[in-house]
Design an enzyme around this catalytic site. Structure first.
Site, PDB file in Angstrom:
ATOM      1  N   ASP A  19       0.837  -1.080   0.153  1.00 23.16           N
ATOM      2  CA  ASP A  19       0.043   0.031  -0.083  1.00 23.16           C
ATOM      3  C   ASP A  19       0.986   1.134   0.047  1.00 23.16           C
ATOM      4  O   ASP A  19       2.190   1.079   0.354  1.00 23.16           O
ATOM      5  CB  ASP A  19      -0.620   0.010   1.355  1.00 23.16           C
ATOM      6  CG  ASP A  19      -1.828   1.147   1.416  1.00 23.16           C
ATOM      7  OD1 ASP A  19      -2.434   1.608   0.547  1.00 23.16           O
ATOM      8  OD2 ASP A  19      -1.457   2.000   2.675  1.00 23.16           O
ATOM      9  N   ASN A  73      -9.113  -0.260   2.888  1.00 17.73           N
ATOM     10  CA  ASN A  73      -8.977  -0.578   1.648  1.00 17.73           C
ATOM     11  C   ASN A  73      -8.174  -1.820   1.375  1.00 17.73           C
ATOM     12  O   ASN A  73      -7.660  -2.171   0.604  1.00 17.73           O
ATOM     13  CB  ASN A  73      -9.049   0.419   0.761  1.00 17.73           C
ATOM     14  CG  ASN A  73      -7.654   1.231   0.792  1.00 17.73           C
ATOM     15  OD1 ASN A  73      -6.918   1.251   1.653  1.00 17.73           O
ATOM     16  ND2 ASN A  73      -7.498   1.728  -0.394  1.00 17.73           N
ATOM     17  N   ASP A 115      -2.086  -0.376   5.784  1.00 12.85           N
ATOM     18  CA  ASP A 115      -2.433   0.395   7.270  1.00 12.85           C
ATOM     19  C   ASP A 115      -3.909   0.666   7.313  1.00 12.85           C
ATOM     20  O   ASP A 115      -4.527   1.057   8.203  1.00 12.85           O
ATOM     21  CB  ASP A 115      -1.689   1.573   7.169  1.00 12.85           C
ATOM     22  CG  ASP A 115      -2.196   2.817   6.302  1.00 12.85           C
ATOM     23  OD1 ASP A 115      -2.427   3.800   6.774  1.00 12.85           O
ATOM     24  OD2 ASP A 115      -2.275   2.413   5.243  1.00 12.85           O
TER      25      ASP A 115
END
Length: 259
Positions: A12, A212, A209
């Site tokens: 991410d 999503n 984190d």
């Protein structure tokens, strides 16, 4: 890199690969270089679109990406998948947003970002991202494929869910909600990459984190939560590393013996 990597690591961006000042830490850049030497494929997995993160891809030396929460996939620069939203559905949503809710909309694909109007919510959101505000074009979807929409709002997305069963709504920041085809997620895009490249049976890891990242954590073999992550991710993680400002990526990769 050889045809088949020894492992694949998905990262991410915001709050994970990026520090709080929206840059990639030197320890992370060095760790990614070491991953590649070890024949391990690094892949960005983000809610953002490709044109928005080119500088990050360049800085981190990562050329594979699951973009817009799985709606577009590139492998080593090669475009292998897009999940376009039906323009008639976009039209309904734009009209509902404008006439019923007064919520501005942003339109995203791999090459462009546009907004429906220059509004205070747009100014607040793009300032939060430390980005320039995209150009205004409410008719973008008439002449370009769109893979993701944003509702630029701090609340109100619950009014859309029953009216638009074709779409998924995920709050990604305090100031926006990501909107894409129903069933879409980072995990959906990851599966498209693995299927397209025949990467079954290769160990998978993911750092994240946010909310999503949940589906991605449920899919990969080894989910790694950042120290700064939201509470639901901690329950899914095999390991909780340090935060994004404190060598969390490097330390997580070391923990699993990947570097």
């Amino acid at each position: 890199m050889m045809n088949k990597p020894n492992a694949i690591v998905f990262f991410d961006l915001d709050g994970t690969l990026l520090t709080s000042d929206v840059t990639v830490a030197k320890s992370t850049i060095d760790a990614i270089a070491q991953l590649k030497k070890n024949n391990i494929l690094p892949v960005i997995a983000t809610g953002r679109t490709v044109c928005e993160v080119q500088h990050i891809m360049h800085q981190s030396n990562i050329d594979s990406i699951i973009a817009m929460n799985g709606q577009s996939v590139f492998y080593q620069g090669e475009h292998i998948f897009s999940n376009n939203i039906d323009p008639t559905v976009i039209e309904r949503l734009v009209n509902f947003s404008k006439n019923q809710k007064n919520i501005p909309v942003a339109f995203y694909n791999d090459k462009l970002m546009r907004i429906s109007e220059l509004s205070e919510p747009a100014k607040v959101f793009y300032a939060y991202l430390k980005q320039n505000i995209p150009p205004v074009d409410i008719n973008t979807y008439h002449h370009a494929p769109i893979q993701m929409l944003l509702l630029l709002c701090q609340s109100g997305e619950e009014h859309y869910i029953d009216l638009f069963p074709e779409l998924t709504f995920v709050r990604n920041t305090p100031y926006c909600v990501d909107v894409f085809n129903s069933g879409g997620s980072k995990a959906f895009g990851i599966q498209k990459l693995l299927e397209n490249k025949g990467f079954s049976g290769i160990p998978t890891y993911a750092f994240g984190d946010g909310l999503n990242d949940i589906e991605m954590f449920q899919l990969v073999d080894n989910p790694i939560a950042m120290g700064n992550c939201v509470e639901p991710l901690k329950k899914l993680a095999k390991f909780i590393t340090d935060n994004n400002n404190n060598n969390g990526i490097e330390n997580g990769l070391k923990h699993f013996g990947l570097i």
